[in-house]
Design a protein around this motif. Sequence first.
Motif, PDB file in Angstrom:
ATOM      1  N   ARG A  25       0.828  -1.209   0.000  1.00 47.15           N
ATOM      2  CA  ARG A  25       0.000   0.000   0.000  1.00 47.15           C
ATOM      3  C   ARG A  25       0.863   1.260   0.000  1.00 47.15           C
ATOM      4  O   ARG A  25       0.632   2.186  -0.786  1.00 47.15           O
ATOM      5  CB  ARG A  25      -0.923  -0.001   1.230  1.00 47.15           C
ATOM      6  CG  ARG A  25      -1.909   1.164   1.261  1.00 47.15           C
ATOM      7  CD  ARG A  25      -2.571   1.294   2.618  1.00 47.15           C
ATOM      8  NE  ARG A  25      -1.628   1.736   3.652  1.00 47.15           N
ATOM      9  CZ  ARG A  25      -1.254   2.994   3.821  1.00 47.15           C
ATOM     10  NH1 ARG A  25      -1.719   3.956   3.018  1.00 47.15           N
ATOM     11  NH2 ARG A  25      -0.408   3.311   4.787  1.00 47.15           N
ATOM     12  N   ARG A  26       1.887   1.285   0.851  1.00 49.17           N
ATOM     13  CA  ARG A  26       2.705   2.494   0.962  1.00 49.17           C
ATOM     14  C   ARG A  26       3.562   2.729  -0.278  1.00 49.17           C
ATOM     15  O   ARG A  26       3.685   3.864  -0.760  1.00 49.17           O
ATOM     16  CB  ARG A  26       3.578   2.411   2.213  1.00 49.17           C
ATOM     17  CG  ARG A  26       2.808   2.711   3.494  1.00 49.17           C
ATOM     18  CD  ARG A  26       3.675   2.592   4.733  1.00 49.17           C
ATOM     19  NE  ARG A  26       4.829   3.491   4.724  1.00 49.17           N
ATOM     20  CZ  ARG A  26       5.712   3.573   5.712  1.00 49.17           C
ATOM     21  NH1 ARG A  26       5.550   2.800   6.783  1.00 49.17           N
ATOM     22  NH2 ARG A  26       6.730   4.400   5.650  1.00 49.17           N
ATOM     23  N   ILE A  27       4.162   1.658  -0.804  1.00 48.90           N
ATOM     24  CA  ILE A  27       4.976   1.837  -2.016  1.00 48.90           C
ATOM     25  C   ILE A  27       4.098   2.239  -3.192  1.00 48.90           C
ATOM     26  O   ILE A  27       4.460   3.101  -3.995  1.00 48.90           O
ATOM     27  CB  ILE A  27       5.767   0.554  -2.326  1.00 48.90           C
ATOM     28  CG1 ILE A  27       6.761   0.265  -1.195  1.00 48.90           C
ATOM     29  CG2 ILE A  27       6.501   0.675  -3.658  1.00 48.90           C
ATOM     30  CD1 ILE A  27       7.565  -1.003  -1.387  1.00 48.90           C
ATOM     31  N   LYS A  28       2.938   1.617  -3.284  1.00 51.16           N
ATOM     32  CA  LYS A  28       1.993   1.951  -4.359  1.00 51.16           C
ATOM     33  C   LYS A  28       1.575   3.416  -4.271  1.00 51.16           C
ATOM     34  O   LYS A  28       1.515   4.132  -5.295  1.00 51.16           O
ATOM     35  CB  LYS A  28       0.766   1.045  -4.245  1.00 51.16           C
ATOM     36  CG  LYS A  28      -0.232   1.179  -5.386  1.00 51.16           C
ATOM     37  CD  LYS A  28       0.222   0.426  -6.596  1.00 51.16           C
ATOM     38  CE  LYS A  28      -0.836   0.486  -7.683  1.00 51.16           C
ATOM     39  NZ  LYS A  28      -0.361  -0.133  -8.946  1.00 51.16           N
ATOM     40  N   LYS A  29       1.320   3.891  -3.086  1.00 54.61           N
ATOM     41  CA  LYS A  29       0.917   5.281  -2.892  1.00 54.61           C
ATOM     42  C   LYS A  29       2.039   6.232  -3.294  1.00 54.61           C
ATOM     43  O   LYS A  29       1.806   7.245  -3.975  1.00 54.61           O
ATOM     44  CB  LYS A  29       0.534   5.507  -1.429  1.00 54.61           C
ATOM     45  CG  LYS A  29       0.090   6.935  -1.112  1.00 54.61           C
ATOM     46  CD  LYS A  29      -0.283   7.068   0.359  1.00 54.61           C
ATOM     47  CE  LYS A  29      -0.681   8.496   0.692  1.00 54.61           C
ATOM     48  NZ  LYS A  29      -1.025   8.645   2.132  1.00 54.61           N
ATOM     49  N   VAL A  30       3.260   5.919  -2.880  1.00 52.59           N
ATOM     50  CA  VAL A  30       4.404   6.779  -3.200  1.00 52.59           C
ATOM     51  C   VAL A  30       4.654   6.815  -4.697  1.00 52.59           C
ATOM     52  O   VAL A  30       4.839   7.885  -5.290  1.00 52.59           O
ATOM     53  CB  VAL A  30       5.662   6.282  -2.453  1.00 52.59           C
ATOM     54  CG1 VAL A  30       6.909   6.977  -3.005  1.00 52.59           C
ATOM     55  CG2 VAL A  30       5.533   6.545  -0.961  1.00 52.59           C
ATOM     56  N   MET A  31       4.663   5.652  -5.337  1.00 48.01           N
ATOM     57  CA  MET A  31       4.956   5.604  -6.765  1.00 48.01           C
ATOM     58  C   MET A  31       3.849   6.232  -7.597  1.00 48.01           C
ATOM     59  O   MET A  31       4.096   6.734  -8.696  1.00 48.01           O
ATOM     60  CB  MET A  31       5.198   4.157  -7.204  1.00 48.01           C
ATOM     61  CG  MET A  31       6.395   3.498  -6.545  1.00 48.01           C
ATOM     62  SD  MET A  31       7.916   4.498  -6.620  1.00 48.01           S
ATOM     63  CE  MET A  31       8.157   4.650  -8.385  1.00 48.01           C
ATOM     64  N   GLY A  32       2.636   6.232  -7.070  1.00 48.45           N
ATOM     65  CA  GLY A  32       1.543   6.884  -7.783  1.00 48.45           C
ATOM     66  C   GLY A  32       1.737   8.379  -7.911  1.00 48.45           C
ATOM     67  O   GLY A  32       1.209   9.010  -8.842  1.00 48.45           O
ATOM     68  N   THR A  33       2.504   8.975  -6.998  1.00 46.02           N
ATOM     69  CA  THR A  33       2.731  10.423  -7.058  1.00 46.02           C
ATOM     70  C   THR A  33       3.733  10.816  -8.139  1.00 46.02           C
ATOM     71  O   THR A  33       3.847  11.991  -8.474  1.00 46.02           O
ATOM     72  CB  THR A  33       3.265  10.931  -5.697  1.00 46.02           C
ATOM     73  OG1 THR A  33       4.557  10.343  -5.429  1.00 46.02           O
ATOM     74  CG2 THR A  33       2.309  10.567  -4.564  1.00 46.02           C
ATOM     75  N   THR A  34       4.477   9.847  -8.691  1.00 54.75           N
ATOM     76  CA  THR A  34       5.477  10.177  -9.711  1.00 54.75           C
ATOM     77  C   THR A  34       4.844  10.508 -11.054  1.00 54.75           C
ATOM     78  O   THR A  34       5.428  11.239 -11.860  1.00 54.75           O
ATOM     79  CB  THR A  34       6.471   9.015  -9.898  1.00 54.75           C
ATOM     80  OG1 THR A  34       5.771   7.865 -10.420  1.00 54.75           O
ATOM     81  CG2 THR A  34       7.126   8.649  -8.565  1.00 54.75           C
ATOM     82  N   GLY A  35       3.660   9.945 -11.307  1.00 55.72           N
ATOM     83  CA  GLY A  35       3.008  10.183 -12.592  1.00 55.72           C
ATOM     84  C   GLY A  35       3.688   9.501 -13.759  1.00 55.72           C
ATOM     85  O   GLY A  35       3.419   9.830 -14.919  1.00 55.72           O
ATOM     86  N   GLU A  36       4.587   8.546 -13.482  1.00 47.65           N
ATOM     87  CA  GLU A  36       5.316   7.844 -14.528  1.00 47.65           C
ATOM     88  C   GLU A  36       5.146   6.339 -14.338  1.00 47.65           C
ATOM     89  O   GLU A  36       4.894   5.861 -13.229  1.00 47.65           O
ATOM     90  CB  GLU A  36       6.796   8.223 -14.494  1.00 47.65           C
ATOM     91  CG  GLU A  36       7.043   9.701 -14.777  1.00 47.65           C
ATOM     92  CD  GLU A  36       8.518  10.068 -14.691  1.00 47.65           C
ATOM     93  OE1 GLU A  36       9.164  10.109 -15.750  1.00 47.65           O
ATOM     94  OE2 GLU A  36       9.007  10.283 -13.572  1.00 47.65           O
TER      95      GLU A  36
END
Length: 327
Positions: A25-36
């Motif tokens: 959940r946390r990694i998914k949330k963080v990587m979602g903010t990259t937009g890439e």
Amino acid sequence: MSVQVRYSIIIPMYNEEAVIQETYRRIKKVMGTTGEPYELIFVNDGSTDNCAQMIEEYSYWDESVKLIDLSRNFGHQVAITAGMDYALGDAVVIIDADLQDPPELIPEMIAEWKQGYQVVYAKRIKRNGESLFKKWTASLFYRVLRYSTDISIPVDTGDFRLMDRRVCDELKRLPEKNRFVRGLVSWVGFRQKAIEYEREERLAGETKYPLGRMLKLSLDGITSFSYKPLKLAGVLGVLLSVSGFLYLMYVLYLALFTDAAVKGWASMIGITLTFNGFVLLMLGILGEYVGRIYDESKGRPLYIVQEFYSGRPQQSAPEQRVASLNK
């Protein structure tokens, strides 16, 4: 047409069922903010709990999730290597599943990478939730390693880092069996930068690096990057031999030229045992090096993949590392 993967996040795991859902959940949330575009590569290193089954289920409906299911426990450093072999991203991030290393630091690593740094590693300025013995031994190991090696391996750093695709490709060319990944990253060079952070205690579960594994990792690090223990054996051998010869001359002098009785046989026994102890210690150090040469000569694959699960087609990993690939 498939989208080019920008970031590959490698997450080695061993019996992390208690924390793996929160990790995802946390990694998914963080990587979602990259937009890439990105991929999450979970490497199951022979877990006996249900963490692999959980990730397998995630991969059915989340195409960014991939699972490399190794046939048995090959070790943390080998699991990281398996992830690098399969990673497709322009930048590759290694992070453990226990959440002691915060995923929220990844965007800062990415920002430094975009500034031109090819390796961005996390340096611990504080270790929360660990015993004084663990902190002391870890600090001692890094400083002994820094003194022993001819390359600059940053102290107080683990495997939590971002690497450029070029660095990852160079690491894949290195065939060592007893791997010390953070040392190999230092050995290949390139532009590197540290990011400081406070390491948190485990969210749940128990450490997967007890004292025995820590000692194994320490020996792998020292023997992979330094010959100084072997040189130390020679220096100590000379010193002990000279000391023993001088003492023998002293005993002969007392016996031939004085009336003094030669006393201290108990101390002689102590000295003899000490000398023998040093000899056995040096043989043990030599054995560590010979054992690693033996491992390299076997030519066995570094790991075996039992299953691979992915939301999209995956290119094959190098043949010299992977013995089987079912999916």
